[in-house]
Design a protein around this motif. Structure first.
Motif, PDB file in Angstrom:
ATOM      1  N   ALA A   1       0.681  -1.219   0.169  1.00 53.99           N
ATOM      2  CA  ALA A   1      -0.124   0.023  -0.050  1.00 53.99           C
ATOM      3  C   ALA A   1       0.967   1.238   0.073  1.00 53.99           C
ATOM      4  O   ALA A   1       0.279   2.386  -0.160  1.00 53.99           O
ATOM      5  CB  ALA A   1      -0.842   0.054   1.122  1.00 53.99           C
ATOM      6  N   GLY A   2       2.190   1.074   0.241  1.00 52.02           N
ATOM      7  CA  GLY A   2       3.052   2.244  -0.103  1.00 52.02           C
ATOM      8  C   GLY A   2       3.712   2.693   1.440  1.00 52.02           C
ATOM      9  O   GLY A   2       4.205   3.761   1.521  1.00 52.02           O
ATOM     10  N   ALA A   3       3.945   1.733   2.338  1.00 48.82           N
ATOM     11  CA  ALA A   3       4.396   2.027   3.581  1.00 48.82           C
ATOM     12  C   ALA A   3       5.834   2.328   3.287  1.00 48.82           C
ATOM     13  O   ALA A   3       6.570   1.578   2.578  1.00 48.82           O
ATOM     14  CB  ALA A   3       4.277   0.912   4.389  1.00 48.82           C
ATOM     15  N   THR A   4       6.475   3.354   3.968  1.00 55.31           N
ATOM     16  CA  THR A   4       7.731   3.692   3.687  1.00 55.31           C
ATOM     17  C   THR A   4       8.722   3.128   4.769  1.00 55.31           C
ATOM     18  O   THR A   4       9.928   2.935   4.397  1.00 55.31           O
ATOM     19  CB  THR A   4       8.036   5.234   4.006  1.00 55.31           C
ATOM     20  N   GLN A   5       8.054   2.437   5.741  1.00 56.77           N
ATOM     21  CA  GLN A   5       8.885   1.739   6.901  1.00 56.77           C
ATOM     22  C   GLN A   5       7.900   0.768   7.701  1.00 56.77           C
ATOM     23  O   GLN A   5       6.893   1.265   8.053  1.00 56.77           O
ATOM     24  CB  GLN A   5       9.635   2.635   7.903  1.00 56.77           C
ATOM     25  N   VAL A   6       8.453  -0.355   7.838  1.00 57.82           N
ATOM     26  CA  VAL A   6       7.481  -1.245   8.600  1.00 57.82           C
ATOM     27  C   VAL A   6       8.308  -1.943   9.751  1.00 57.82           C
ATOM     28  O   VAL A   6       9.314  -2.397   9.569  1.00 57.82           O
ATOM     29  CB  VAL A   6       6.933  -2.364   7.789  1.00 57.82           C
ATOM     30  N   VAL A   7       7.960  -1.827  10.986  1.00 57.98           N
ATOM     31  CA  VAL A   7       8.681  -2.223  12.116  1.00 57.98           C
ATOM     32  C   VAL A   7       7.740  -3.081  13.015  1.00 57.98           C
ATOM     33  O   VAL A   7       7.127  -2.530  13.894  1.00 57.98           O
ATOM     34  CB  VAL A   7       9.226  -1.009  13.051  1.00 57.98           C
ATOM     35  N   PRO A   8       8.134  -4.390  13.070  1.00 57.24           N
ATOM     36  CA  PRO A   8       7.400  -5.317  13.897  1.00 57.24           C
ATOM     37  C   PRO A   8       8.076  -5.417  15.102  1.00 57.24           C
ATOM     38  O   PRO A   8       9.518  -5.414  15.333  1.00 57.24           O
ATOM     39  CB  PRO A   8       7.661  -6.613  13.101  1.00 57.24           C
ATOM     40  N   ALA A   9       7.454  -5.234  16.254  1.00 57.21           N
ATOM     41  CA  ALA A   9       8.102  -5.644  17.437  1.00 57.21           C
ATOM     42  C   ALA A   9       8.607  -7.133  17.879  1.00 57.21           C
ATOM     43  O   ALA A   9       7.881  -7.818  17.278  1.00 57.21           O
ATOM     44  CB  ALA A   9       7.215  -5.149  18.471  1.00 57.21           C
ATOM     45  N   ASP A  10       9.658  -7.279  18.530  1.00 51.40           N
ATOM     46  CA  ASP A  10      10.141  -8.386  18.626  1.00 51.40           C
ATOM     47  C   ASP A  10       9.531  -9.086  20.061  1.00 51.40           C
ATOM     48  O   ASP A  10       9.556 -10.291  20.138  1.00 51.40           O
ATOM     49  CB  ASP A  10      11.809  -8.566  18.921  1.00 51.40           C
ATOM     50  N   ASP A  11       8.983  -8.338  20.893  1.00 48.68           N
ATOM     51  CA  ASP A  11       8.532  -8.880  22.146  1.00 48.68           C
ATOM     52  C   ASP A  11       7.394  -8.081  22.803  1.00 48.68           C
ATOM     53  O   ASP A  11       7.072  -6.934  22.164  1.00 48.68           O
ATOM     54  CB  ASP A  11       9.651  -8.931  23.112  1.00 48.68           C
ATOM     55  N   ALA A  12       6.922  -8.498  23.658  1.00 47.42           N
ATOM     56  CA  ALA A  12       5.800  -7.524  24.485  1.00 47.42           C
ATOM     57  C   ALA A  12       6.271  -6.436  25.158  1.00 47.42           C
ATOM     58  O   ALA A  12       5.493  -5.333  24.836  1.00 47.42           O
ATOM     59  CB  ALA A  12       5.576  -8.292  25.884  1.00 47.42           C
ATOM     60  N   ALA A  13       7.527  -6.155  25.150  1.00 47.55           N
ATOM     61  CA  ALA A  13       7.915  -4.888  26.049  1.00 47.55           C
ATOM     62  C   ALA A  13       8.191  -3.757  24.729  1.00 47.55           C
ATOM     63  O   ALA A  13       7.752  -2.723  24.998  1.00 47.55           O
ATOM     64  CB  ALA A  13       9.552  -5.067  26.515  1.00 47.55           C
ATOM     65  N   GLU A  14       8.632  -4.547  23.631  1.00 47.77           N
ATOM     66  CA  GLU A  14       8.638  -3.471  22.352  1.00 47.77           C
ATOM     67  C   GLU A  14       7.077  -3.034  21.704  1.00 47.77           C
ATOM     68  O   GLU A  14       6.782  -2.033  21.565  1.00 47.77           O
ATOM     69  CB  GLU A  14       9.437  -4.045  21.397  1.00 47.77           C
ATOM     70  N   SER A  15       6.152  -4.097  22.112  1.00 54.51           N
ATOM     71  CA  SER A  15       4.989  -3.839  21.736  1.00 54.51           C
ATOM     72  C   SER A  15       4.145  -2.824  22.746  1.00 54.51           C
ATOM     73  O   SER A  15       3.358  -1.922  22.215  1.00 54.51           O
ATOM     74  CB  SER A  15       4.153  -5.286  21.719  1.00 54.51           C
ATOM     75  N   GLU A  16       4.481  -3.044  23.927  1.00 52.28           N
ATOM     76  CA  GLU A  16       3.871  -2.077  24.766  1.00 52.28           C
ATOM     77  C   GLU A  16       4.167  -0.522  24.691  1.00 52.28           C
ATOM     78  O   GLU A  16       3.679   0.353  24.671  1.00 52.28           O
ATOM     79  CB  GLU A  16       4.128  -2.415  26.279  1.00 52.28           C
ATOM     80  N   LEU A  17       5.551  -0.323  24.325  1.00 53.52           N
ATOM     81  CA  LEU A  17       6.133   0.960  24.008  1.00 53.52           C
ATOM     82  C   LEU A  17       5.403   1.478  22.795  1.00 53.52           C
ATOM     83  O   LEU A  17       5.107   2.468  22.929  1.00 53.52           O
ATOM     84  CB  LEU A  17       7.706   0.654  23.819  1.00 53.52           C
TER      85      LEU A  17
END
Length: 468
Positions: free
Chosen positions: A312-328
């Motif tokens: 769809a044209g995202a310039t950057q995609v960042v998946p979290a590695d764990d629950a702590a990154e997700s919560e941030l």
């Protein structure tokens, strides 16, 4: 009009009202000091009038609520039910001379049943308190409004509130199985069931959900629970336009994916969060999309959604590695409305819900409205269900800016209706949107709603001046 029958108690009547209330209530449950009672006059909405209540009552039992309603009916005194007053539509605002009926002291969790997967609670239970309590039993209560650490279950039921997880789990109405309700004349009625299925008679339970205390006082609720899901992982995708981000939302939903969360923040909101909390979000972005999955293999789901975002044209995609990154990442979303409040000092939070396919049109329209009125309007959205929260930032001390803010707010609601949406997805009508309710449902719908009100509240004493 039902409301025309209501007369605020005269000064000499207030003493009689208080005496009658004290016949069935302990002294500490009846507040009359004007410096105290005035603090119960408003919820968190702006531009909504409120009158000074004659008395604030804080019952602890069903019988005490019944006594209040019998007294109010006999003396023809209006009653405004209240929870934590975190609402955003003026639905808990008091009218002059009324009884403010605060249910915050009725805060017991009466039962949690892992077998039946239900919780039985009083209306003053805090949403987060219930959520944590059922988690201890391996269960999950999904509705999670942004104010979940403060808002009450009774208030959630009154406004049919939603939250971040609605895209997968649905809104409050889908979890209310049964209710105990004190009617305007003090009678106690039970609706619904404790069972998984049940279709006996009209669904009066659903009628009370979202009624904003205008039909009766909820004093007990039977709530459905789900098994606690796995911990979710979150992905953040940056886009160069809101149109591209909304295209990604459409691709995700059309692809059959079931995220536990799908949230969008526009450039204005991202900047406000960075300025407020120094989160380090990418300020070059025009839209930030957050997607989460609580499936057995969330990383695989995030990878699939990430590919759709890139398409769809995202310039950057960042998946979290764990629950702590997700919560941030989620913390940035939760701070959105607080951060926008710091932009100009005052905010008006709209609550327009549109079909997902029109989400891009909605955001583009809001941008045009912001430019037209020369105002800062940040948009945060439960993108997965089309529920947008355009937030108008303005200086309440500036009369011209306040006028432009109100005009822009109305124009946003008109845009939502034009796009096939609704004026409120989860905040309710209250005072703020009652003229727009009439526009949305039309004269016949309005007539039928007033007829229902007349059946349950013939004297018009329950939360007068709200809805219509």
């Amino acid at each position: 009009m039902i409301m025309s029958r209501i007369e605020a108690p005269r000064d000499e009547a207030t003493g009689n009202l208080v005496d009658r209330l004290l016949d069935g209530l302990p002294a500490e449950a009846v507040l009359t000091d004007p410096d105290v009672t005035v603090s119960y006059a408003n919820d968190m909405a702006g531009f909504c009038p409120a009158g000074a209540p004659a008395v604030v009552v804080l019952p602890r039992t069903v019988e005490q609520v019944q006594h209040v309603m019998r007294t109010a009916t006999e003396l023809r005194v209006p009653v405004v039910p209240q929870g934590a007053r975190t609402g955003l539509s003026g639905g808990a605002n008091t009218s002059a001379g009324c009884i403010a009926l605060s249910l915050t002291k009725m805060d017991r969790i009466l039962e949690i049943s892992p077998v039946d997967r239900i919780a039985v609670v009083e209306p003053g239970v805090i949403n987060a308190t219930l959520s944590r309590a059922v988690n201890e039993h391996g269960l999950y209560y999904p509705p999670d409004p942004s104010s979940w650490e403060m808002c009450t279950i009774g208030g959630n039921i009154g406004t049919a509130s939603g939250g971040l997880c609605c895209v997968k789990y649905g809104v409050t109405a889908e979890y209310v199985l049964g209710l105990d309700v004190v009617l305007a004349d003090g009678r106690l009625m039970s609706t619904g069931r404790r069972t998984v299925k049940g279709v006996a008679g009209y669904d009066l339970t659903r009628l009370f959900v979202g009624s904003e205390g205008s039909l009766g006082i909820v004093v007990r609720a039977v709530l459905a629970l789900k098994p606690q899901p796995p911990e979710q992982l979150v992905l953040a995708a940056e886009f160069a336009s809101t149109a591209a981000a909304c295209d990604a939302v459409c691709r995700i939903m059309a692809g059959g994916h079931v995220p536990s969360l799908l949230e969008l923040m526009d450039r204005t909101t991202v900047k406000a969060v960075n300025d407020h909390a120094h989160m380090g979000l990418p300020e070059t972005t025009e839209a930030l999309l957050l997607a989460a999955f609580d499936t057995p293999d969330p990383a695989a789901d995030l990878a699939a959604v990430g590919a759709l975002c890139e398409a769809a044209g995202a310039t950057q995609v960042v998946p979290a590695d764990d629950a702590a990154e997700s919560e941030l990442l989620l913390q940035a979303r939760r701070l959105s409305l607080t951060a926008l409040e710091t932009v100009s000092g005052t905010t008006m939070i709209d609550d327009v819900c549109v079909p997902r396919s029109r989400l891009g049109d909605m955001l583009e329209g809001v941008a045009r409205i912001a430019e037209k009125y020369q105002l800062t309007i940040g948009v945060v959205a439960h993108a997965g269900d089309g529920n947008t929260h355009p937030t108008v930032c303005f200086d309440a001390q500036d009369p011209d800016e306040s006028r432009r803010a109100r005009d822009s707010f109305d124009e946003i609601m008109a845009l939502g209706l034009e796009l096939g949406g609704t004026i409120t997805g989860e905040h309710g009508v209250g005072v703020l949107k009652k003229e727009w309710l009439a526009r949305e449902i039309g004269p016949v719908g309005l007539e039928m709603q007033r007829a229902v009100k007349q059946v349950f509240d013939p004297l018009g004493i329950l939360n007068p001046g709200k809805l219509f």
